[in-house]
Design an enzyme around this catalytic site. Structure first.
Site, PDB file in Angstrom:
ATOM      1  N   GLU A 240       4.024  -2.381  -9.379  1.00  0.00           N
ATOM      2  CA  GLU A 240       3.557  -1.395  -8.495  1.00  0.00           C
ATOM      3  C   GLU A 240       4.403  -0.051  -8.413  1.00  0.00           C
ATOM      4  O   GLU A 240       5.520  -0.028  -8.108  1.00  0.00           O
ATOM      5  CB  GLU A 240       3.310  -1.684  -7.230  1.00  0.00           C
ATOM      6  CG  GLU A 240       2.073  -2.821  -7.264  1.00  0.00           C
ATOM      7  CD  GLU A 240       1.569  -3.108  -5.938  1.00  0.00           C
ATOM      8  OE1 GLU A 240       1.370  -2.431  -4.906  1.00  0.00           O
ATOM      9  OE2 GLU A 240       1.332  -4.610  -5.614  1.00  0.00           O
TER      10      GLU A 240
ATOM     11  N   ASN B 137      -2.150  -6.959  -2.274  1.00  0.00           N
ATOM     12  CA  ASN B 137      -2.211  -7.973  -1.022  1.00  0.00           C
ATOM     13  C   ASN B 137      -3.519  -8.816  -1.046  1.00  0.00           C
ATOM     14  O   ASN B 137      -3.434  -9.978  -0.423  1.00  0.00           O
ATOM     15  CB  ASN B 137      -2.144  -6.885  -0.011  1.00  0.00           C
ATOM     16  CG  ASN B 137      -1.047  -6.059   0.389  1.00  0.00           C
ATOM     17  OD1 ASN B 137       0.066  -6.366  -0.040  1.00  0.00           O
ATOM     18  ND2 ASN B 137      -1.045  -5.057   1.116  1.00  0.00           N
TER      19      ASN B 137
ATOM     20  N   ASN C  51       2.359 -12.064  -4.646  1.00  0.00           N
ATOM     21  CA  ASN C  51       2.433 -10.620  -4.352  1.00  0.00           C
ATOM     22  C   ASN C  51       3.099  -9.995  -3.088  1.00  0.00           C
ATOM     23  O   ASN C  51       2.955 -10.838  -2.102  1.00  0.00           O
ATOM     24  CB  ASN C  51       1.254  -9.865  -4.367  1.00  0.00           C
ATOM     25  CG  ASN C  51       1.255  -8.266  -4.081  1.00  0.00           C
ATOM     26  OD1 ASN C  51       1.674  -7.691  -4.766  1.00  0.00           O
ATOM     27  ND2 ASN C  51       0.858  -7.915  -2.935  1.00  0.00           N
ATOM     28  N   GLU C  52       4.327  -9.335  -3.266  1.00  0.00           N
ATOM     29  CA  GLU C  52       5.064  -8.933  -2.102  1.00  0.00           C
ATOM     30  C   GLU C  52       5.265 -10.000  -0.979  1.00  0.00           C
ATOM     31  O   GLU C  52       4.772  -9.705   0.345  1.00  0.00           O
ATOM     32  CB  GLU C  52       4.293  -7.696  -1.547  1.00  0.00           C
ATOM     33  CG  GLU C  52       4.347  -6.511  -2.417  1.00  0.00           C
ATOM     34  CD  GLU C  52       3.926  -5.156  -1.901  1.00  0.00           C
ATOM     35  OE1 GLU C  52       3.353  -4.875  -0.897  1.00  0.00           O
ATOM     36  OE2 GLU C  52       4.060  -4.000  -2.558  1.00  0.00           O
TER      37      GLU C  52
ATOM     38  N   GLN D  38      -3.003   2.697  -8.794  1.00  0.00           N
ATOM     39  CA  GLN D  38      -3.799   1.698  -9.415  1.00  0.00           C
ATOM     40  C   GLN D  38      -4.386   2.434 -10.409  1.00  0.00           C
ATOM     41  O   GLN D  38      -4.192   3.536 -10.736  1.00  0.00           O
ATOM     42  CB  GLN D  38      -4.512   1.076  -8.460  1.00  0.00           C
ATOM     43  CG  GLN D  38      -3.640   0.082  -7.495  1.00  0.00           C
ATOM     44  CD  GLN D  38      -4.677  -0.947  -6.651  1.00  0.00           C
ATOM     45  OE1 GLN D  38      -5.720  -0.987  -6.808  1.00  0.00           O
ATOM     46  NE2 GLN D  38      -3.867  -1.447  -5.559  1.00  0.00           N
TER      47      GLN D  38
ATOM     48  N   GLU E 271      -7.155  -3.734  -8.202  1.00  0.00           N
ATOM     49  CA  GLU E 271      -6.957  -4.755  -7.049  1.00  0.00           C
ATOM     50  C   GLU E 271      -8.626  -4.889  -6.474  1.00  0.00           C
ATOM     51  O   GLU E 271      -9.069  -3.847  -6.575  1.00  0.00           O
ATOM     52  CB  GLU E 271      -6.170  -4.461  -5.983  1.00  0.00           C
ATOM     53  CG  GLU E 271      -6.174  -5.393  -4.754  1.00  0.00           C
ATOM     54  CD  GLU E 271      -4.789  -5.204  -3.758  1.00  0.00           C
ATOM     55  OE1 GLU E 271      -4.140  -4.180  -4.230  1.00  0.00           O
ATOM     56  OE2 GLU E 271      -4.715  -5.851  -2.970  1.00  0.00           O
TER      57      GLU E 271
END
Ligand code: AHR
Length: 498
Positions: free
Chosen positions: A291, A71, A171-172, A348, A26
């Site tokens: 994740e 995020n 994402n989320e 990650q 990320e």
């Protein structure tokens, strides 16, 4: 008391998709800048990619890497990250409160992935943006030529399309912290419309719809049911995310968390299949556990961070021995569901909650969690076998009936090998184990690798990179089709047989 495990080559759970050993980069902290990319570093190549990091990524044999968030993606303007570097825009990055220079962007990541011998799993921004930016990105990336966006890619020096196959629809999006957070209906509608246009641009792509950010979310699992009600026929995967921590220093409970992960996976298989029935669909959805990890050591430091820096240290969890044991249990949980969990990303890869650490301008080293992940990725290819296990158990205040033994066996037909991955959760005593491999006939031992340490809190650092490290001197012995071993207290074991 002894633990027993029976495995039979005919009792398979499923073929393991190699993408189960995926990871994640990320634009966050020092994952990109100072992690995979550090021009000026003595080990950087002509692109500024750190060769030492690529070597460690290769050791892990990571087949796919999710990018660019997380995020971060929910505020990402992908156009800012392509074209001449001197024209790229600096932006306030609102998810992690930093400055994004865009010096490293989409095409650089595709280049890095090629060098690292891995595929890209690309996420689109469904937070601040929507279906237009998503379809343009697919056109820029995957369309051959003759249109504005594909010709722009060619102008940027990439004559051939990138042909990225796997795409995440945001994402989320269930999380209130997410830039452009949506409720399930809002997200389900947006994801559906994005899926349609993205596949109209390139029908060969596969799509991942956002599931819940964790099993603890108040909207879980209604979120998934509603999202799938909108998207079921248009996506191939539903995402899952989960992190665990040991803030209360209750290690027996911490090591039992993978049982919750099993339950989480089972619930979402049921949710997908409920929707299959509701839709009268022929399609079976797969899960993308994109994740997963331990994450809590860095929370306090991150709360104190000064905003608007460029690539400050963030989420730099220093992992200890017990974290490696839980990561081993989580890998076993994924393998126990290899029939439905087809992709997973250890979150990650470098510096940010990662198996690989670097220092800026300095060296790189393996964290404790590097080892179970590497063993699973290297030796966990083939079919996972149903583990029939009898094990002594323990109770904690929160979780009961926790087996001391967590284990799975993998049959690699091509190599004619069977590998048993096993964790002894007992913190004070060894666990005698018998594995009955009846259908395989007489076997011989290749090696018994053990990751053990007297101190559950032991870590690896740049100065002491080998403090926690596996050794090949496990005590497993084979007699015919029976394996006997005494699993050291609090250990991760890889028993390789031929
Ligand atoms: O991996 C770190 C963060 O965890 C990701 O950005 C987000 O998706 C999740 O909450």
């Amino acid at each position: 008391e002894k633990a027993k495990m029976i495995v039979d080559k005919d009792f398979t759970i499923g073929e393991i998709d190699e993408r189960l050993y995926g990871s994640f980069i990320e634009h966050l902290g020092r994952a990109v800048y100072g992690g995979i990319y550090e021009p000026g570093h003595s080990d950087a190549d002509e692109n500024g990619f750190r060769r030492d990091v690529i070597e460690l990524v290769n050791e892990l044999q990571v087949p796919i890497v999710r990018y660019p968030g997380g995020n971060f993606v929910s505020g990402y303007n992908w156009e800012d990250s392509v074209g001449p570097k001197e024209e790229r825009k600096r932006r306030l990055e609102l998810a992690w409160r930093t400055i994004e220079t865009n010096e490293f962007g989409f095409n650089e990541f595709v280049d890095w992935a090629k060098k690292a011998n891995t595929e890209v799993m690309m996420a689109v921004n469904l937070g601040t943006r929507g279906i237009d930016a998503a379809r343009n990105l697919v056109e820029y990336s995957n369309h051959a030529s003759g249109t504005y966006w594909s010709d722009l890619r060619r102008k940027h020096g990439y004559e051939q399309p990138h042909n990225i196959k796997t795409w995440c629809l945001g994402n989320e999006m269930d999380g209130p912290w997410q830039i452009g957070h949506k409720n399930a209906v809002e997200y389900g509608r947006t994801a559906l419309e994005a899926a349609k246009v993205m596949k109209w641009v390139d029908p060969s792509i596969e799509l991942v719809a956002c599931g819940s950010s964790s099993r603890q979310m108040a909207t879980f699992p209604d979120w998934e049911a509603t999202v799938l009600d909108h998207t079921y026929e248009h996506v191939e995967y539903l995402s899952m995310h989960q992190y665990y921590g040991n803030a209360d220093d209750d290690t027996p409970t911490f090591l039992a968390r993978s049982l919750e992960m099993d339950d989480f996976i089972r619930t979402l298989i049921a949710t997908c299949d409920y929707m299959k029935a509701k839709k009268r669909s022929k399609k079976k959805l797969s899960l993308s556990f994109d994740e997963w990890n331990v994450w809590y050591h860095s929370h306090a430091a991150d709360r104190k961070m000064e905003p608007w820096q460029i690539a400050p240290p963030q989420l730099e969890d220093i992992y200890n021995h017990e974290d490696a044991l839980l990561v081993g249990c989580m890998l076993i949980s994924l393998l126990k569901h290899a029939d439905r969990v087809k992709m997973a990303c250890l979150a990650q890869l470098v510096n940010v909650i990662a198996p690989i650490m670097t220092s800026n301008g300095g060296g790189s080293w393996r964290q404790t969690i590097f080892y179970p992940f590497m063993h699973a990725s290297v030796y966990g290819r083939g079919k996972s076998l149903v583990p029939l296990i009898q094990s002594p158990k323990y109770d904690t205040k929160q979780i009961t009936d926790v087996p001391y033994l967590e284990a799975i066996a993998i049959h690699n037909e091509e190599q004619d090998e069977v590998t048993v991955f096993a964790v002894n959760r007992h913190l004070d005593s060894s666990l005698p184990l018998e594995v009955d491999l009846r259908s395989f006939g007489a076997c011989s031992l290749i090696e018994h690798i053990v990751l053990e340490h007297d101190d559950l809190k032991a870590v690896n650092t740049e100065q002491q990179p080998d403090n926690v490290k596996p050794h090949p001197n496990g005590n497993a012995q084979v007699d015919g089709f029976k394996v006997q071993a005494s699993l050291v207290k609090a250990s991760w074991n890889v028993i390789r047989l031929k």
